[in-house]
Scaffold this active site. Structure first.
Site, PDB file in Angstrom:
ATOM      1  N   GLU A 165       0.825  -1.209   0.000  1.00  0.00           N
ATOM      2  CA  GLU A 165       0.000   0.000   0.000  1.00  0.00           C
ATOM      3  C   GLU A 165       0.861   1.262   0.000  1.00  0.00           C
ATOM      4  OE1 GLU A 165      -3.789  -2.082   2.289  1.00  0.00           O
ATOM      5  OE2 GLU A 165      -2.397  -0.819   3.402  1.00  0.00           O
ATOM      6  N   ASP A 295      -3.015  -8.149  18.342  1.00  0.00           N
ATOM      7  CA  ASP A 295      -1.709  -8.466  17.763  1.00  0.00           C
ATOM      8  C   ASP A 295      -0.699  -8.946  18.787  1.00  0.00           C
ATOM      9  OD1 ASP A 295      -2.703  -7.728  15.342  1.00  0.00           O
ATOM     10  OD2 ASP A 295      -1.710  -5.774  15.256  1.00  0.00           O
ATOM     11  N   GLN A 309      -9.608  -7.966  12.139  1.00  0.00           N
ATOM     12  CA  GLN A 309     -10.730  -8.837  12.461  1.00  0.00           C
ATOM     13  C   GLN A 309     -10.453  -9.801  13.614  1.00  0.00           C
ATOM     14  OE1 GLN A 309     -13.983  -9.319  11.979  1.00  0.00           O
ATOM     15  NE2 GLN A 309     -13.910  -7.289  11.066  1.00  0.00           N
TER      16      GLN A 309
END
Length: 430
Positions: A165, A295, A309
């Site tokens: 990205e 995480d 998610q």
């Protein structure tokens, strides 16, 4: 009701706080920042597409809205014997249940110079620093007496979603924003290099989507180097493991993540990647009233991807488990529901992969990516602002491909040159 302390207010922390508040628990949210950051859009901040305020949300307002308490402080330890969170200002916050959702930080894998001379984008401040350094570098070469001869090279390390990205957005900046904003510069002098040590980009995705991503980046002018790894990073160049050297102005690190080193002082078991080891019910191994989510948590029996998610689902799940424990019931086993994975490459280019095998690329995948990310932003105002800014950026693309800019920061290469000149001047005076 029992008191639950939630450390960290990312996707996981916000999800567990909301769910606990619904169940009537007393909740205290602890974070060193006064805001929640929507990390998936930080690369847009770093390339001037969005304001930092578009992707941040007040934690005081969030806490008050959910009838929770908020304390802005840094956690330095946990007193497990007395069930207290130790803060850097000396305050101790007592808890009945503790939820750790501190997120992750950059992992430089011990590469010499990487920590000193690269930049990451895991916080609002880091994204703004990247943005101001990129435009600072462009301002520097545009302000020289012969701007057409100057060059600017950015190396993005890591071919995962963040790296792809960022590289794609920098390529757009080079091809569309520079000609309109810096007409005196030659876009061909700006180089974007994406380095990935594996043999493909976006490894979790299907091979077809990997090939599409590579093709789109190359078409947009990104120099993609697969099977390539760094051995050293310097202020003005990088050295690859094959011995080759590349002169650079800025290195953006998107190659790996790890739990913070501070976790080692918290008395919790640390596993692979510096993450906290938890069981299938998300309880930290060896503890009955301490959970870890998002995480920073590593379910040793079934490691999950470090995505939004899993973090959101774990947050809601842990709130239910705390409710079960209070009611004298056993905890359940967490099961992740995979809703699919997305990554954007640039204007009208993205990849979408669903667990049922459905795959999509191109404009519709890109529009879906925008809609989904706006939907998950906290607060209606943030959603509107983000939609307006993205629409303003892409609706007239590339005729008015402007960028949001801030202060002018020096690149590591510029700082080295400046320091050398100063040293030379001092030497001449002496």
């Amino acid at each position: 009701m029992p008191h639950v302390v939630v450390v960290g207010a990312g996707f996981a922390g916000v999800a567990v706080t909301r769910e606990l508040a619904k169940r009537g628990f007393r909740v205290t949210v602890v974070d060193r920042h006064p805001y929640n950051t929507f990390q998936p859009l930080l690369y847009q901040v770093a390339t001037g597409g969005l304001n930092a305020g578009d992707v941040t949300y007040s934690l005081r307002f969030l806490s008050a809205k959910n009838k929770a308490n908020f304390r802005r402080t840094k956690v330095v330890g946990i007193d497990h014997d007395h069930n207290e969170v130790i803060c850097d200002d000396g305050v101790r916050i007592p808890y009945d249940y503790l939820v750790l959702g501190t997120g992750i930080t950059t992992n430089h894998f011990g590469i010499p110079g990487a920590a000193e001379y690269t930049m990451s984008m895991y916080t609002r401040a880091e994204a703004l620093k990247v943005r101001d350094t990129i435009f600072g570098g462009l301002e520097n070469i545009a302000g020289t007496s012969h701007p057409g001869t100057g060059g600017f090279t950015v190396v993005v390390v890591g071919g995962g979603p963040t790296g792809v990205e960022m590289a794609g957005s920098l390529a757009e900046l080079k091809d569309s924003a520079i000609p309109t904003t810096y007409p005196e510069l030659d876009p061909k002098k700006v180089h974007v290099v994406l380095v990935e040590m594996a043999n493909a980009l976006l490894l979790p995705f299907d091979e077809k989507l990997q090939r599409y991503t590579l093709s789109e980046l190359v078409k947009r002018g990104v120099d993609v180097r697969l099977r390539t790894a760094l051995s050293e990073v310097h202020p003005d160049h990088v050295v690859f493991k094959d011995g080759n050297r590349l002169d650079v102005d800025l290195v953006i690190w998107a190659a790996g993540v790890s739990g913070s080193k501070e976790l080692n002082d918290w008395g919790v078991p640390i596993g692979r990647g510096g993450r906290i080891e938890v069981g299938t019910d998300c309880r930290v191994k060896g503890f009955d009233n301490v959970f870890a989510i998002g995480d920073v948590a590593l379910i040793t029996e079934n490691p999950l991807p470090q995505l939004a998610q899993p973090a959101i689902q774990e947050g809601k799940f842990v709130a239910r488990q705390i409710g079960r424990l209070v009611n004298g019931e056993d905890t359940e086993e967490f099961h992740y529901f995979d809703k699919g994975t997305m990554a954007t490459i640039g204007n009208r280019a993205a990849v979408l992969q669903l667990p049922n095998g459905f795959k999509m690329t191109g404009t519709f995948a890109w529009l879906g990516w925008i809609v989904l990310h706006i939907a998950y932003l906290l607060g209606g105002r943030n959603r509107v602002q983000t939609l307006v800014n993205l629409a303003a950026r892409y609706a007239t693309w590339p005729r008015r491909a402007g960028a949001i800019v801030g202060d002018v920061n020096e690149t590591p290469q510029q700082a080295k040159v400046k320091a050398s000149k100063k040293k030379e001047q001092l030497s001449q005076r002496s």
